[in-house]
Design a protein around this motif. Structure first.
Motif, PDB file in Angstrom:
ATOM      1  N   LEU A  73       0.827  -1.202   0.000  1.00 16.99           N
ATOM      2  CA  LEU A  73       0.000   0.000   0.000  1.00 16.99           C
ATOM      3  C   LEU A  73       0.864   1.255   0.000  1.00 16.99           C
ATOM      4  CD1 LEU A  73      -2.689  -0.794   2.753  1.00 16.99           C
ATOM      5  CD2 LEU A  73      -2.705  -1.460   0.346  1.00 16.99           C
ATOM      6  N   ALA A  74       0.359   2.293  -0.672  1.00 12.92           N
ATOM      7  CA  ALA A  74       0.983   3.616  -0.607  1.00 12.92           C
ATOM      8  C   ALA A  74      -0.099   4.649  -0.886  1.00 12.92           C
ATOM      9  CB  ALA A  74       2.117   3.745  -1.620  1.00 12.92           C
ATOM     10  N   ILE A  75       0.063   5.853  -0.311  1.00 12.98           N
ATOM     11  CA  ILE A  75      -0.896   6.940  -0.517  1.00 12.98           C
ATOM     12  C   ILE A  75      -0.147   8.167  -1.025  1.00 12.98           C
ATOM     13  CG2 ILE A  75      -2.489   8.536   0.615  1.00 12.98           C
ATOM     14  CD1 ILE A  75      -3.290   6.337   2.493  1.00 12.98           C
ATOM     15  N   LYS A  76      -0.651   8.766  -2.090  1.00  9.43           N
ATOM     16  CA  LYS A  76      -0.081   9.994  -2.645  1.00  9.43           C
ATOM     17  C   LYS A  76      -1.224  10.868  -3.154  1.00  9.43           C
ATOM     18  CE  LYS A  76       3.762  12.212  -3.786  1.00  9.43           C
ATOM     19  NZ  LYS A  76       4.848  12.526  -2.832  1.00  9.43           N
ATOM     20  N   HIS A  77      -1.238  12.151  -2.725  1.00  8.79           N
ATOM     21  CA  HIS A  77      -2.269  13.105  -3.128  1.00  8.79           C
ATOM     22  C   HIS A  77      -3.675  12.585  -2.837  1.00  8.79           C
ATOM     23  CE1 HIS A  77       0.865  15.463  -4.803  1.00  8.79           C
ATOM     24  NE2 HIS A  77       1.029  14.759  -5.909  1.00  8.79           N
ATOM     25  N   GLY A  78      -3.845  11.918  -1.705  1.00  9.95           N
ATOM     26  CA  GLY A  78      -5.162  11.422  -1.323  1.00  9.95           C
ATOM     27  C   GLY A  78      -5.624  10.198  -2.077  1.00  9.95           C
ATOM     28  N   LEU A  79      -4.748   9.602  -2.893  1.00  7.03           N
ATOM     29  CA  LEU A  79      -5.088   8.386  -3.636  1.00  7.03           C
ATOM     30  C   LEU A  79      -4.399   7.181  -2.995  1.00  7.03           C
ATOM     31  CD1 LEU A  79      -4.786   9.568  -7.368  1.00  7.03           C
ATOM     32  CD2 LEU A  79      -6.845   9.389  -5.974  1.00  7.03           C
ATOM     33  N   LEU A  80      -5.175   6.147  -2.720  1.00  5.48           N
ATOM     34  CA  LEU A  80      -4.641   4.907  -2.175  1.00  5.48           C
ATOM     35  C   LEU A  80      -4.261   3.985  -3.335  1.00  5.48           C
ATOM     36  CD1 LEU A  80      -4.160   2.708   0.030  1.00  5.48           C
ATOM     37  CD2 LEU A  80      -6.591   2.121  -0.212  1.00  5.48           C
ATOM     38  N   TYR A  81      -3.022   3.491  -3.311  1.00  6.16           N
ATOM     39  CA  TYR A  81      -2.550   2.554  -4.324  1.00  6.16           C
ATOM     40  C   TYR A  81      -2.338   1.185  -3.684  1.00  6.16           C
ATOM     41  CZ  TYR A  81      -1.684   6.618  -7.283  1.00  6.16           C
ATOM     42  OH  TYR A  81      -1.840   7.762  -8.028  1.00  6.16           O
TER      43      TYR A  81
END
Length: 483
Positions: free
Chosen positions: A397-405
């Protein structure tokens, strides 16, 4: 007297035999560890051939699990490192480094001289110091046959600005709590007061906005009778809190959050959201019988709010096209009081070897009982299953700019393990629907059934087996395929 003497002699003989067996087992264990260290050294020799940084545009990485996925602190990029893959006969370990550009939707393989040895199940954290740093600690290495394991206790840092790896130092590993100072590069052992979690593996740690550390879940085994172990999937939660006015002093507190809690599971993944909540995704619940083990996999989302000490179930609203348009006049009364049946979506994927893998997803029907399904503006009901990651464990998991990947992971189909290389994202602000960035590629799925003769050969070869596989790995490494 003669019979008694024979019994005593027989007893001493059994003790000698047991002592010899124990000594032999100890030698074999040392030999296996030496073999693994030699194999690791061999791979490091191959890595030493890399003398300069190369960045190569590439297709999405091969399937893997227990890798690390981290968000770049300065750029719109995700960093994937390490991991493992098991094809039914052979375990492959990686120390590859991939970078995913979020805006361009492209992958790049970055080869950097002197990387950490191949590993999986390591821990990583990203900090902004010095133009960005990716810290890597510990992990595991396995022999090709998956029978021997080596556990790292080393610490590495990847300087993102200069693209250089650095091994900081090695240290003695204890089953305690330690902190690492990023300014002085010094480890400190903490001795918290209070009662902390019982010994376990696979627990997850998260930092609260108040500077405390939340420990959740984990897995452990205990002996219930001779030669029988029973696994425990922990669902308890602890707070490691700094004491007021006491620098370097910490206190353990067991906490009991309210709200909708995750069901017992292991192999779940966690990350921190922009509003400082803990996000939990997926996992597996192993149902153990006397001689069988069956796993139930999940793809649900949970949020933990430390300020309110409360769990929340992450429910998606659905795309705007599915939202029911408000009509004029009096709304129709709900008909019936029966509980809506969950939707079961069955999808079949054909692997490269021709094996058909069936993926089942159970989608619960949201909303109160008797509520009609959402409609389009013209009254038509949206058809077809939702796009979402299939149930899995050990995802990244990773989060960038409010997006969960969400990247990769694994699930089981019967005796077969399916390792994923798909990539999904979810807007945590809108919470409407998942978006598939990379679909699972069936051609990357390989599973080799182990035959009885192979099992016999494997047990006979022991730690000395797998030389041919190692030679093949060496050749493949030279061609740029890291296994």
């Amino acid at each position: 007297m003669g019979k008694k003497g024979k019994k005593e002699k027989k007893g001493r003989g059994a003790e000698k035999t047991a002592a010899k067996m124990e000594k032999k087992a100890s030698k074999r264990s040392r030999k296996e560890e030496e073999d693994l260290e030699a194999l690791i050294a061999h791979f490091q020799t191959l890595d030493a051939r890399k003398t300069q940084v190369t960045e190569t545009p590439c297709s999405p990485p091969s399937p893997r699990l227990n890798a690390s996925l981290s968000a770049h602190p300065e750029k719109d990029e995700l960093i994937l490192f390490g991991g493992e893959y098991f094809n039914g006969q052979k375990t492959l370990l990686y120390n590859e480094l991939y970078v995913y550009n979020i805006k361009k939707d492209t992958w790049t393989k970055v080869d950097i001289p002197s990387p950490p040895p191949r590993r999986c199940a390591h821990q990583t954290v990203v900090v902004p110091q010095g133009g960005g740093q990716l810290w890597v600690f510990g992990g595991e290495f396995a022999s090709p046959d998956g029978e021997q394991f080596y556990h790292y206790k080393d610490l590495w840092v990847l300087h993102l600005a200069t693209k250089t790896w650095e091994q900081v130092r090695d240290y003695i590993y204890y089953n305690d709590v330690h902190s690492f100072n990023l300014d002085t590069f010094v480890w400190s052992k903490l001795s918290p007061s209070g009662t902390g979690p019982t010994p376990r593996s696979g627990c997850q740690m998260s930092v609260t906005p108040q500077g405390s550390i939340v420990i959740y879940g984990g897995y452990s085994k205990q002996r219930v009778k001779k030669d029988v172990d029973r696994g425990t999937q922990h669902s308890d939660m602890f707070l490691l809190k700094p004491e007021d006015g006491g620098e370097g002093k910490w206190t353990w507190n067991r906490i009991s959050p309210s709200g909708v809690k995750p069901t017992p599971r292991s192999g779940f993944s966690v990350t921190m959201t922009p509003n400082h909540q803990v996000l939990l995704f997926g996992g597996v619940c192993d149902k153990e019988e006397e001689e069988s083990l069956e796993g139930v996999f999940f793809n649900d989302l949970y949020f933990y709010d430390a300020s309110r000490n409360r769990w929340f179930l992450g429910q998606l609203k659905g795309p705007k096209s599915e939202k029911r348009k408000r009509r004029r006049g009096k709304a129709e009364e709900p008909q019936g009081t029966s509980e809506p049946e969950p939707l079961e979506v069955v999808r079949e994927v054909v692997a490269e070897d021709g094996t058909v893998v069936t993926i089942k997803q159970v989608i619960p029907t949201p909303g109160p009982t008797g509520r009609p399904p959402p409609e389009e503006e013209d009254g038509a009901v949206e058809a077809g299953p939702r796009v979402e990651p299939c149930p899995r464990s050990s995802a990244m998991l990773a989060i960038k700019h409010g997006l969960l990947y969400v990247y990769g992971g694994m699930f089981e189909a019967g005796d077969r393990q399916v390792t994923l290389n798909d990539l999904y994202c979810l807007d945590l602000h809108k919470m409407e629907e998942w978006k598939a960035l990379v679909e699972m590629d069936p051609e990357t799925q390989e599973w080799l059934e182990e035959t009885d003769s192979e099992e016999d050969n494997s047990s006979a070869e022991g730690a000395d087996g797998g030389d041919e596989d190692q030679d093949e790995d060496s050749g493949e490494e030279e061609e740029g395929e890291a296994h």
